[in-house]
Design a protein around this motif. Structure first.
Motif, PDB file in Angstrom:
ATOM      1  N   MET A 112       0.827  -1.208   0.000  1.00  0.00           N
ATOM      2  CA  MET A 112       0.000   0.000   0.000  1.00  0.00           C
ATOM      3  C   MET A 112       0.857   1.252   0.000  1.00  0.00           C
ATOM      4  O   MET A 112       0.603   2.209  -0.752  1.00  0.00           O
ATOM      5  CB  MET A 112      -0.918   0.003   1.229  1.00  0.00           C
ATOM      6  N   GLY A 113       1.892   1.245   0.857  1.00  0.00           N
ATOM      7  CA  GLY A 113       2.739   2.424   0.959  1.00  0.00           C
ATOM      8  C   GLY A 113       3.533   2.706  -0.299  1.00  0.00           C
ATOM      9  O   GLY A 113       3.808   3.869  -0.637  1.00  0.00           O
ATOM     10  N   ARG A 152       4.048   7.588   4.742  1.00  0.00           N
ATOM     11  CA  ARG A 152       3.142   6.657   4.052  1.00  0.00           C
ATOM     12  C   ARG A 152       3.159   5.291   4.722  1.00  0.00           C
ATOM     13  O   ARG A 152       2.135   4.624   4.800  1.00  0.00           O
ATOM     14  CB  ARG A 152       3.538   6.542   2.582  1.00  0.00           C
ATOM     15  N   SER A 194       2.639   1.822  -3.424  1.00  0.00           N
ATOM     16  CA  SER A 194       1.821   1.824  -4.637  1.00  0.00           C
ATOM     17  C   SER A 194       1.506   3.224  -5.159  1.00  0.00           C
ATOM     18  O   SER A 194       1.046   3.370  -6.290  1.00  0.00           O
ATOM     19  CB  SER A 194       0.509   1.073  -4.381  1.00  0.00           C
ATOM     20  N   VAL A 195       1.749   4.247  -4.341  1.00  0.00           N
ATOM     21  CA  VAL A 195       1.426   5.612  -4.754  1.00  0.00           C
ATOM     22  C   VAL A 195       2.664   6.278  -5.345  1.00  0.00           C
ATOM     23  O   VAL A 195       3.790   5.873  -5.054  1.00  0.00           O
ATOM     24  CB  VAL A 195       0.898   6.442  -3.558  1.00  0.00           C
ATOM     25  N   PRO A 196       2.492   7.312  -6.176  1.00  0.00           N
ATOM     26  CA  PRO A 196       3.647   8.025  -6.744  1.00  0.00           C
ATOM     27  C   PRO A 196       4.551   8.575  -5.641  1.00  0.00           C
ATOM     28  O   PRO A 196       4.073   9.093  -4.635  1.00  0.00           O
ATOM     29  CB  PRO A 196       2.988   9.162  -7.552  1.00  0.00           C
ATOM     30  N   SER A 205      -0.189   3.782   6.193  1.00  0.00           N
ATOM     31  CA  SER A 205      -0.616   2.476   5.692  1.00  0.00           C
ATOM     32  C   SER A 205      -0.775   1.486   6.838  1.00  0.00           C
ATOM     33  O   SER A 205      -1.746   0.718   6.882  1.00  0.00           O
ATOM     34  CB  SER A 205       0.411   1.930   4.686  1.00  0.00           C
TER      35      SER A 205
END
Length: 344
Positions: free
Chosen positions: A149-150, A161, A152-154, A165
Motif C-alpha cells: 500500500m505504501g 506513508r 503503490s502511490v507516486p 498504511s
C-alpha cells in the motif's frame, strides 16, 4: 598529532568502558526486576521461598507452587516477549528510517491478532505451536500488505506513508477481528489477547517461545552493522558494499517473527517497540550492534514492571498489561510524532 591520536584512543576506550558498564547495570537491573516480580503479587512471598522454588522445588509447598508454576513462567515470558517487541521495533526503525515504526503502530500485531481470531473461530482446539505458526503468517501477510500500500502511490514508500498504511491496515484488521469474535461468540476467549497479558504463559509455551526469540535476536545483532549503515543512508550503505535490499528483507522477516510469535503468546501489546529503541539510542548511540541488545534488555525490564504493576495495583484483580504500557507509549508516540513531523 601523536597526542591527538592518543586522546582519540583514550576517548574510544572510555566510551567502550562506559557502554560495558551500562550493559552490566541494566543486566543487573533485569535480574533484580525478575526477582522482585516473582516475589510480589496478590500473595507476598519471601526471597527464601523464591530461591528454594527455583533451585530446590518442592511441589507439596503452596508458596513454591505459586512461584514455580505461576509467577516464574509469566515473568520469564514477560522478559522474553518484552525483548522481542523492543528488538522488532528497533529493526523496523533502523531499516525504514522511520522513528515512529513499531510492530503495533505499523499493523504487524494486528495481522497476527486477526489470524489468531480466525484460529479460535474455526480451529478452537489448535495447539500452541501451530497457533504460533499461523500468528507469524498473519504478521507476515499484514506486513506485505502495508508495504504494498505504501509503495503503490507516486513517490514511493516514505516514513509517513508507511505509518499511515500501517494505521489503516491495523484499523481494518482490528475491525474484522472484532466482527469475527462477535459472530462466533469469542469475545470472552479473546479478551486476553486483545488486552494483552502474560498470565497465560506456561513452561510448555516457553520451551517453544524462548529458542525462537533468542535465536532471532542474535540474528538481528549479527545484522547490526549493516542496519546502522542503512539507517545513516542507503547510498552510503551501498557504496560500502552492503546489500541494502537483502538486509532490509532479512530485518523485516526477523521483526515479523519476533512480533508474530509474541502476539501468539501475550496478545497485541503495542508501543514497546516504539519507546524502547529511542531510549536505547540515547544510551548507547547509533550503532545497532549495541541498540539491539540494549533494546532487548530495556524491553524485558519494561514489560516485567508493567506486568508487576498490572497484578499489584488492585489485587487479586489484574489490570490489562496493555493499558499500563499504553499509558507510557501513547504520550511518547505523540511527543515523537510532533518532534519529527516536519521530517516525515
Amino acid at each position: 598529532m601523536l597526542q591527538t591520536s592518543s586522546q582519540k584512543h583514550l576517548n574510544n576506550r572510555s566510551h567502550h568502558v562506559w557502554r560495558l558498564l551500562l550493559f552490566l547495570f541494566f543486566l543487573a537491573g533485569l535480574i533484580v526486576t525478575i526477582v522482585t516480580a516473582v516475589s510480589f503479587g496478590a500473595k507476598d512471598i519471601t526471597f527464601h521461598h523464591v530461591w528454594t522454588a527455583i533451585f530446590n522445588y518442592d511441589s507439596s509447598l503452596t508458596e513454591q507452587q505459586i512461584i514455580y508454576e505461576l509467577r516464574l513462567p509469566r515473568v520469564i515470558g514477560a522478559a522474553i516477549v518484552g525483548a522481542a517487541f523492543a528488538v522488532a521495533g528497533a529493526l523496523m526503525q533502523g531499516v525504514t528510517r522511520n522513528p515512529l515504526a513499531d510492530a503495533g503502530v505499523l499493523g504487524i500485531n494486528a495481522g497476527a491478532m486477526f489470524v489468531v481470531t480466525l484460529c479460535f473461530a474455526f480451529v478452537p482446539s489448535i495447539s500452541y505451536s501451530l497457533l504460533m505458526v499461523f500468528s507469524f503468517i498473519g504478521a507476515a501477510l499484514s506486513t506485505l500488505l502495508i508495504f504494498m500500500m505504501g509503495a503503490s502511490v507516486p513517490g514511493g514508500l516514505t516514513p509517513m506513508r508507511l505509518t499511515v498504511s500501517g494505521a489503516v491496515v491495523a484499523a481494518l484488521l482490528h475491525s474484522l477481528s472484532a466482527g469475527i469474535a462477535i459472530y462466533f461468540d469469542l469475545s470472552q476467549d479473546l479478551a486476553f489477547w486483545y488486552a494483552g497479558g502474560v498470565a497465560g504463559i506456561k513452561w510448555e509455551h516457553l520451551k517453544v517461545l524462548v529458542p525462537i526469540i533468542v535465536i532471532t535476536i542474535l540474528w538481528a545483532v549479527c545484522m547490526g552493522r549493516s542496519i546502522s549503515l542503512i539507517a545513516i543512508g542507503e547510498e552510503t550503505a551501498m557504496n560500502l558494499g552492503i546489500k541494502v535490499n537483502l538486509i532490509k528483507l532479512l530485518s523485516i522477516i526477523a521483526a515479523v517473527i519476533l512480533a508474530g510469535v509474541s502476539v501468539s503468546a501475550v496478545g497485541s501489546i503495542g508501543f514497546i517497540g516504539l519507546v524502547i529503541p529511542h531510549i536505547a539510542r540515547k544510551l548507547v548511540g547509533t550503532d545497532y550492534k549495541l541498540i539491539i541488545p540494549m533494546s532487548g534488555l530495556l524491553g524485558a525490564i519494561l514489560l516485567i514492571l508493567a506486568d508487576l504493576g498490572a497484578r499489584t495495583v488492585n489485587p487479586p484483580r489484574e489490570l490489562a498489561i496493555g493499558i499500563i504500557v499504553a499509558a507510557v507509549g501513547v504520550p511518547f508516540f505523540l511527543y515523537t510524532a510532533r518532534k519529527v513531523g516536519r521530517d516525515l
